[in-house]
Design a protein around this motif. Structure first.
Motif, short mmCIF file in Angstrom:
data_model
loop_
_atom_site.label_atom_id
_atom_site.label_comp_id
_atom_site.label_asym_id
_atom_site.label_seq_id
_atom_site.Cartn_x
_atom_site.Cartn_y
_atom_site.Cartn_z
N GLN B 35 36.93 44.28 28.56
CA GLN B 35 36.98 43.89 29.48
C GLN B 35 38.17 43.80 30.48
OE1 GLN B 35 37.67 40.62 27.33
NE2 GLN B 35 39.81 41.58 26.45
N GLY B 36 38.38 43.27 31.07
CA GLY B 36 39.62 43.63 31.94
C GLY B 36 39.60 42.79 33.38
N MET B 37 39.99 43.74 34.21
CA MET B 37 39.85 43.56 35.76
C MET B 37 39.41 44.57 37.01
SD MET B 37 40.29 40.77 37.84
CE MET B 37 40.91 39.39 36.52
N ILE B 103 38.12 40.53 40.19
CA ILE B 103 36.77 40.38 39.92
C ILE B 103 37.31 40.65 38.45
CG2 ILE B 103 34.11 40.44 39.51
CD1 ILE B 103 34.26 41.29 42.28
N PRO B 104 36.83 39.75 37.39
CA PRO B 104 36.83 40.11 36.08
C PRO B 104 36.05 40.58 35.42
CG PRO B 104 37.29 37.59 36.79
CD PRO B 104 36.44 38.66 37.57
N ASP B 106 33.69 41.36 31.85
CA ASP B 106 33.97 40.85 30.51
C ASP B 106 31.99 41.89 29.81
OD1 ASP B 106 35.77 39.02 30.03
OD2 ASP B 106 35.01 38.38 31.86
N ASN B 111 32.10 39.78 36.24
CA ASN B 111 31.71 38.84 35.60
C ASN B 111 31.05 37.58 36.65
OD1 ASN B 111 30.95 36.80 33.80
ND2 ASN B 111 32.71 36.84 32.53
N LEU B 112 30.23 38.10 37.29
CA LEU B 112 29.69 37.61 38.53
C LEU B 112 28.70 35.96 37.86
CD1 LEU B 112 28.60 40.76 40.53
CD2 LEU B 112 30.87 39.55 40.45
N LEU B 137 42.65 47.18 35.66
CA LEU B 137 43.10 47.09 34.51
C LEU B 137 42.29 47.08 33.51
CD1 LEU B 137 45.95 46.87 33.24
CD2 LEU B 137 45.35 44.59 34.30
N VAL B 139 41.94 46.20 29.46
CA VAL B 139 42.97 45.43 28.18
C VAL B 139 42.40 45.22 27.09
CG1 VAL B 139 43.69 44.12 30.38
CG2 VAL B 139 41.38 43.09 29.16
#
Lengths: 139, 139, 139
Positions: B35-37, B103-104, B106, B111-112, B137, B139
């Motif tokens: 997960q991250g960005m 865009i996140p 996950d 995570n579209l 990034l 996390v």
């Protein structure tokens, strides 16, 4: 990782595109950030941000005129006219151009392409003092 | 937290929307980011990024034609014509579509939404090799 | 630094601009984030995000009508018409308005300008339940 903050004040001398790449890179140098991410946010609803062609003034003039064509002044269906004929078109131009930008930092500066520059787009006729929030994640 | 960097090269075969979701997800898997960005930045002034309908080719063709209607070639008020009739419209199309995306991530991928895909929009006629900076990034 | 995640559900009651600044600030307060960065991402291809004039309803109506003028329904060159006359224009409106936003957080809330508010732009006629991913980097 480190979080760095500044507020840039951009004095626009009227409607159009105002370059400010150098102001951002100066802050990055002052903070001694080698790599990370720069976040820019303009705190206005009649001005916006842009990354585009930075070297040819005729290209820049065409981009300025383009906004006049997309959201012209004085359309007969405009309802919000009390703050001036440039006000509602200014909000419209803000809708379709960025309020915020995220740009990678590498080698101590914004990692822009060869022809790219950073602009504040002033959408009102009158020059104003515009506030742009700069945040940097130093990694 | 961890900072990961790559440069994607997207070969466009001419004007239009070129999907590249898979290239980004491949990097995320390779880096083992759960997960991250994800931050994407295109280093050009005649190409841009887009997240939009990914499954229906007629919707995609309408979106491509839409840019032709918003910023057509050959308007009589264009001043910057020396680099080809598609050059000034390319800068205009870049103005109103994103140069950067966030865009996140996950579950190990972008995570579209169900119908969303990632595209590089080539605004010049000729196919080119385009550079997109990917920063993650973790996390 | 800390990574915080939530999914906001925005019920739109039809086409237009739906304010949701308060929903985001409520999450920031609940998480006790004093400063950092908020990332918003809408998981749809017929809805988008906007930061713009938040106080004058006539300005808002002009912005809504502006999208109708830029990407009207029923143009004779539209090919993708099987999902309704508002579907292809919805994708077009999503192209030229943001799918994602990044907004600084300071003093425990989104650091917006005086007149700025956050909106979800619903581009379909029918009201829908829209998903917006919120990610916060607390620094």
């Amino acid at each position: 990782m480190e979080w760095l903050k500044a507020t840039l004040h951009i004095n626009t001398n009227g409607q159009g595109l105002h370059p400010f790449t150098d102001e951002v890179n100066a802050k990055i140098r002052q903070w001694e950030v080698s790599q990370g991410m720069a976040f820019l946010f303009v705190q206005h609803t009649s001005a916006s941000l842009m990354i585009n062609e930075n070297y040819d003034s005729s290209a820049r003039r065409d981009m300025e005129r383009f906004l006049d064509h997309l959201a012209p002044e004085g359309e007969n269906w405009y309802e919000h006219t009390i703050e001036g004929k440039d006000d509602s078109p200014a909000h419209m131009r803000t809708m379709i151009t960025p309020t915020n930008l995220t740009i990678p930092i590498d080698n101590g500066q914004l990692n822009l392409g060869t022809w790219q520059g950073l602009f504040l787009a002033e959408h009102r006729h009158r020059g104003q003092r515009r506030k742009v929030l700069l945040r940097v994640l130093k990694v």
